[in-house]
Write a protein that holds these residues in place. Structure first.
Motif, mmCIF file in Angstrom:
data_model
loop_
_atom_site.group_PDB
_atom_site.id
_atom_site.type_symbol
_atom_site.label_atom_id
_atom_site.label_comp_id
_atom_site.label_asym_id
_atom_site.label_seq_id
_atom_site.Cartn_x
_atom_site.Cartn_y
_atom_site.Cartn_z
ATOM 1 N N UNK A 169 22.423 -5.003 -6.378
ATOM 2 C CA UNK A 169 23.564 -4.394 -5.698
ATOM 3 C C UNK A 169 23.728 -2.954 -6.143
ATOM 4 N N UNK A 170 24.357 -2.156 -5.304
ATOM 5 C CA UNK A 170 24.670 -0.761 -5.624
ATOM 6 C C UNK A 170 26.182 -0.664 -5.780
ATOM 7 N N UNK A 171 26.641 -0.663 -7.028
ATOM 8 C CA UNK A 171 28.078 -0.640 -7.275
ATOM 9 C C UNK A 171 28.745 -1.847 -6.654
ATOM 10 N N UNK A 172 29.790 -1.620 -5.869
ATOM 11 C CA UNK A 172 30.523 -2.714 -5.225
ATOM 12 C C UNK A 172 29.897 -3.141 -3.896
ATOM 13 N N UNK A 173 28.871 -2.428 -3.458
ATOM 14 C CA UNK A 173 28.212 -2.789 -2.194
ATOM 15 C C UNK A 173 27.462 -4.108 -2.359
ATOM 16 N N UNK A 174 27.372 -4.909 -1.310
ATOM 17 C CA UNK A 174 26.652 -6.187 -1.408
ATOM 18 C C UNK A 174 25.134 -6.037 -1.357
ATOM 19 N N UNK A 175 24.635 -4.813 -1.218
ATOM 20 C CA UNK A 175 23.198 -4.564 -1.111
ATOM 21 C C UNK A 175 22.873 -3.255 -1.815
ATOM 22 N N UNK A 176 21.612 -2.864 -1.777
ATOM 23 C CA UNK A 176 21.143 -1.617 -2.378
ATOM 24 C C UNK A 176 19.835 -1.235 -1.695
ATOM 25 N N UNK A 177 19.316 -0.068 -2.018
ATOM 26 C CA UNK A 177 18.018 0.310 -1.453
ATOM 27 C C UNK A 177 16.915 -0.657 -1.901
ATOM 28 N N UNK B 17 15.408 10.724 -5.792
ATOM 29 C CA UNK B 17 14.739 10.338 -7.042
ATOM 30 C C UNK B 17 14.642 8.835 -7.190
ATOM 31 N N UNK B 18 15.735 8.143 -6.890
ATOM 32 C CA UNK B 18 15.733 6.687 -7.023
ATOM 33 C C UNK B 18 14.797 6.024 -6.024
ATOM 34 N N UNK B 19 14.853 6.452 -4.787
ATOM 35 C CA UNK B 19 14.013 5.803 -3.774
ATOM 36 C C UNK B 19 12.533 6.117 -3.994
ATOM 37 N N UNK B 20 12.228 7.328 -4.433
ATOM 38 C CA UNK B 20 10.837 7.653 -4.751
ATOM 39 C C UNK B 20 10.351 6.804 -5.924
ATOM 40 N N UNK B 21 11.214 6.621 -6.915
ATOM 41 C CA UNK B 21 10.856 5.811 -8.079
ATOM 42 C C UNK B 21 10.580 4.368 -7.702
ATOM 43 N N UNK C 251 0.814 -1.214 0.000
ATOM 44 C CA UNK C 251 0.000 0.000 0.000
ATOM 45 C C UNK C 251 0.845 1.262 0.000
ATOM 46 N N UNK C 252 1.984 1.218 0.705
ATOM 47 C CA UNK C 252 2.820 2.420 0.817
ATOM 48 C C UNK C 252 4.248 2.025 1.167
ATOM 49 N N UNK C 253 5.196 2.695 0.536
ATOM 50 C CA UNK C 253 6.620 2.550 0.862
ATOM 51 C C UNK C 253 7.220 3.941 0.921
ATOM 52 N N UNK C 254 7.993 4.200 1.960
ATOM 53 C CA UNK C 254 8.705 5.477 2.069
ATOM 54 C C UNK C 254 10.115 5.209 2.582
#
Length: 89
Positions: free
Chosen positions: A59-67, A34-38, A24-27
């Motif tokens: 993944x976000x670049x070399x990070x093992x995770x991302x938003x 911009x990316x997180x709103x998208x 129903x909702x994510x914030x």
């Protein structure tokens, strides 16, 4: 529910699920606006299980995770709170 993120620029994600597991909702709190709103708008109305399948492991670049990956973790936690444990890992 609020999920505290780990390893990303965002600090937390607020998630609301309907009883049928529809998002129903994510914030996102913090992160690249911009990316997180998208991402939040794109998953709204989806079943949590479908969103998890699409975004888990990104993944976000070399990070093992991302938003988006952290959102998948938040959705899993929210589903576990629904009591059916249908996607618990």
């Amino acid at each position: 529910m609020t999920y505290r993120t780990k390893g990303t620029c965002s600090m937390a994600i607020q998630v609301e699920l309907a009883p049928d597991h529809t998002i129903e909702h994510v914030e996102f709190i913090g992160g690249c606006s911009g990316n997180t709103q998208g991402v939040a708008i794109l998953v709204q109305g989806m079943k949590a299980e479908d969103a998890i399948e699409k975004i888990e492991g990104i993944r976000c670049g070399a990070k093992p995770t991302s938003c988006p990956d952290q959102l998948a973790k938040a959705l899993r936690m929210a589903l576990e709170g629904c009591g059916d444990g249908s996607v618990a890992k």
